[in-house]
Design an enzyme around this catalytic site. Structure first.
Site, PDB file in Angstrom:
ATOM      1  N   TYR A 120       0.821  -1.210   0.000  1.00  0.00           N
ATOM      2  CA  TYR A 120       0.000   0.000   0.000  1.00  0.00           C
ATOM      3  C   TYR A 120       0.860   1.267   0.000  1.00  0.00           C
ATOM      4  O   TYR A 120       0.423   2.312  -0.455  1.00  0.00           O
ATOM      5  CB  TYR A 120      -0.911   0.034   1.234  1.00  0.00           C
ATOM      6  CG  TYR A 120      -2.236  -0.651   1.053  1.00  0.00           C
ATOM      7  CD1 TYR A 120      -2.313  -1.959   0.609  1.00  0.00           C
ATOM      8  CD2 TYR A 120      -3.419   0.015   1.356  1.00  0.00           C
ATOM      9  CE1 TYR A 120      -3.527  -2.593   0.473  1.00  0.00           C
ATOM     10  CE2 TYR A 120      -4.645  -0.616   1.224  1.00  0.00           C
ATOM     11  CZ  TYR A 120      -4.694  -1.915   0.783  1.00  0.00           C
ATOM     12  OH  TYR A 120      -5.907  -2.536   0.650  1.00  0.00           O
ATOM     13  N   LYS A 129       3.140 -15.328   1.440  1.00  0.00           N
ATOM     14  CA  LYS A 129       3.331 -16.092   0.207  1.00  0.00           C
ATOM     15  C   LYS A 129       4.821 -16.378   0.078  1.00  0.00           C
ATOM     16  O   LYS A 129       5.482 -15.977  -0.885  1.00  0.00           O
ATOM     17  CB  LYS A 129       2.772 -15.256  -0.968  1.00  0.00           C
ATOM     18  CG  LYS A 129       2.726 -15.985  -2.295  1.00  0.00           C
ATOM     19  CD  LYS A 129       1.638 -17.037  -2.394  1.00  0.00           C
ATOM     20  CE  LYS A 129       1.738 -17.759  -3.727  1.00  0.00           C
ATOM     21  NZ  LYS A 129       0.779 -18.879  -3.851  1.00  0.00           N
ATOM     22  N   ASP A 181      -2.975 -18.183  -0.406  1.00  0.00           N
ATOM     23  CA  ASP A 181      -3.995 -18.874  -1.213  1.00  0.00           C
ATOM     24  C   ASP A 181      -4.639 -19.991  -0.400  1.00  0.00           C
ATOM     25  O   ASP A 181      -5.864 -20.164  -0.391  1.00  0.00           O
ATOM     26  CB  ASP A 181      -3.409 -19.391  -2.541  1.00  0.00           C
ATOM     27  CG  ASP A 181      -2.111 -20.178  -2.375  1.00  0.00           C
ATOM     28  OD1 ASP A 181      -1.521 -20.154  -1.275  1.00  0.00           O
ATOM     29  OD2 ASP A 181      -1.692 -20.833  -3.359  1.00  0.00           O
ATOM     30  N   ASP A 184      -6.319  -7.062   3.918  1.00  0.00           N
ATOM     31  CA  ASP A 184      -7.476  -6.396   3.317  1.00  0.00           C
ATOM     32  C   ASP A 184      -8.398  -7.440   2.693  1.00  0.00           C
ATOM     33  O   ASP A 184      -9.607  -7.460   2.928  1.00  0.00           O
ATOM     34  CB  ASP A 184      -6.991  -5.409   2.246  1.00  0.00           C
ATOM     35  CG  ASP A 184      -8.139  -4.713   1.546  1.00  0.00           C
ATOM     36  OD1 ASP A 184      -9.059  -4.255   2.247  1.00  0.00           O
ATOM     37  OD2 ASP A 184      -8.123  -4.645   0.297  1.00  0.00           O
ATOM     38  N   ASP A 236     -12.233  -9.098   4.302  1.00  0.00           N
ATOM     39  CA  ASP A 236     -13.527  -9.083   3.598  1.00  0.00           C
ATOM     40  C   ASP A 236     -14.070 -10.506   3.472  1.00  0.00           C
ATOM     41  O   ASP A 236     -15.262 -10.747   3.650  1.00  0.00           O
ATOM     42  CB  ASP A 236     -13.382  -8.485   2.185  1.00  0.00           C
ATOM     43  CG  ASP A 236     -13.715  -6.999   2.139  1.00  0.00           C
ATOM     44  OD1 ASP A 236     -13.499  -6.314   3.164  1.00  0.00           O
ATOM     45  OD2 ASP A 236     -14.184  -6.521   1.088  1.00  0.00           O
TER      46      ASP A 236
END
Ligand code: IPM
Ligand code: MG
Length: 357
Positions: free
Chosen positions: A142, A192, A224, A248, A252
């Site tokens: 970000y 990851k 993942d 983020d 959600d």
């Protein structure tokens, strides 16, 4: 009597409506538990762009810095969508997080028993889910530099940089382990590391920090796989610690375990002044219609009391009041099942206030 100065940033869309309900509950909690709330409003997001030409005016930052806590509604909307990147409402949110050094974003996803059937997943999968996502909030892709869009070899390229300093990973890992000690003593670190160098460092540092928390069980998941496990068997998780972008996305996803994004609160702490905001966005389609679910904002008020103002009793009382109205069958449109009476935003706020008595 303690008196707290809260800087309120209503923002855009449904922000002002849900903030009104959260304040209603805060005042009621103050009366019951013997503290007072003094508010000062400031502009952020689209509202700030319209009034002052920028998504985060300097006066807003000043007002936030001198508060005991900052309470934010939501930002953004179609009106400002086509502005250049650095002028968008979202930019204001990123800047205030950074300005307050609010690096630790706590996003609980708890499935209330009364709402088990509001989730799209099977009741036996979601019943009892109680996860805390600890998202790094002021670093990672970000904020990483270089970032931009330019021409390279005659082609337009877009690029961002996912970068973490050791210190940034250390401090967010510390928060996650401390939180786990107050809960079920398990931390899952998500990255990851099979592909990204930044994730290899992340794993290395989190593992090192874990040595100071022998009582907390640490595991690592690739993002993942974590996304899949959240749907397959969410009850395996206690605390999830992850970077800005993965946090983020996963937060959600986790919200849908609980039935609605309209239920999830968050706290962004670590700096001198905490920033408290519901996870949901500005929902422009229902803005101004008194239809939004204020429970995320109300639960956010509880988090502000707990993590920003050390009013633990009042925080727990608000959470109990939310549970009670849900058990009583109160629903807003987003969590309503057939047959249930659908309450408006302000009616839901009134019911929670009454339940607090
Ligand atoms: C969130 C939002 C923000 C984010 C946007 C609005 C900048 O999605 O708080 O999760 O990406 O952090
Ligand atoms: Mg988000």
């Amino acid at each position: 009597m303690n008196s707290y100065k809260i800087t309120v940033l209503p923002g855009d869309g449904i922000g002002p409506e849900v903030v009104t309900e959260a304040l209603k509950i805060l005042y009621a909690a103050g009366e019951k538990f013997g503290f007072s709330i003094e508010t000062e409003e400031a502009l952020i997001g689209g509202a700030a762009i319209d009034a002052a030409g920028v998504p985060l005016p300097e006066t807003t930052v000043e007002k936030c810095r001198r508060a005991d806590a900052v309470f934010l509604g939501s930002i953004g909307g179609p009106k400002w969508e086509n502005l250049p990147h650095h002028q968008k409402p979202e930019q204001g949110l990123l800047e205030i997080r950074k300005a307050l050094n609010a690096f630790a974003n706590l996003r609980p996803a708890k499935v209330w028993d009364a709402l088990v059937s509001a989730s799209t997943l099977k009741p036996e999968v979601v019943k009892g889910v109680d996860i805390l996502i600890v998202r790094e909030l002021t670093g990672g892709i970000y904020f990483g530099k270089p970032a931009g869009i330019k021409i390279r070899d005659g082609h337009k390229i877009g690029f961002n940089t996912m970068i973490y300093q050791e210190g940034e990973i250390e401090r967010i890992a510390g928060v996650a382990f401390e939180m786990a000690r107050l809960r079920n003593h398990r931390v899952t670190s998500v990255e990851k590391a099979n592909v990204l160098d930044v994730s290899q460092l992340w794993r290395e540092v989190v593992t090192r920090v874990s040595a100071d928390y022998r009582d907390v069980e640490l595991s690592h998941l690739y993002v993942d796989n974590a996304a899949m496990q959240l749907i397959r068997n969410p009850k395996q998780f206690d605390v999830i610690v992850t970077g800005n972008l993965f946090g983020d996305i996963l937060s959600d996803e986790a919200s849908m375990l609980t039935g609605s994004l309209g239920m999830l609160p968050s706290a962004s702490v670590g700096g001198d002044v905490g920033l408290f905001e519901p996870v949901h966005g500005s929902a422009p389609d229902i803005a101004g219609k008194n239809r939004a679910n204020p429970l995320a904002a109300i639960a956010t008020a509880a988090m502000m009391l707990r993590y920003g103002l050390q009013e633990n009793q009042a925080a727990a009382a608000i959470e109990n009041a939310i549970e009670k109205v849900l058990t009583d069958g109160c629903r807003t449109a987003d969590i309503s099942e057939s047959g249930a009476t659908v309450l408006s935003t302000s009616e839901m706020g009134d019911r929670v206030a009454a339940a607090l008595e």
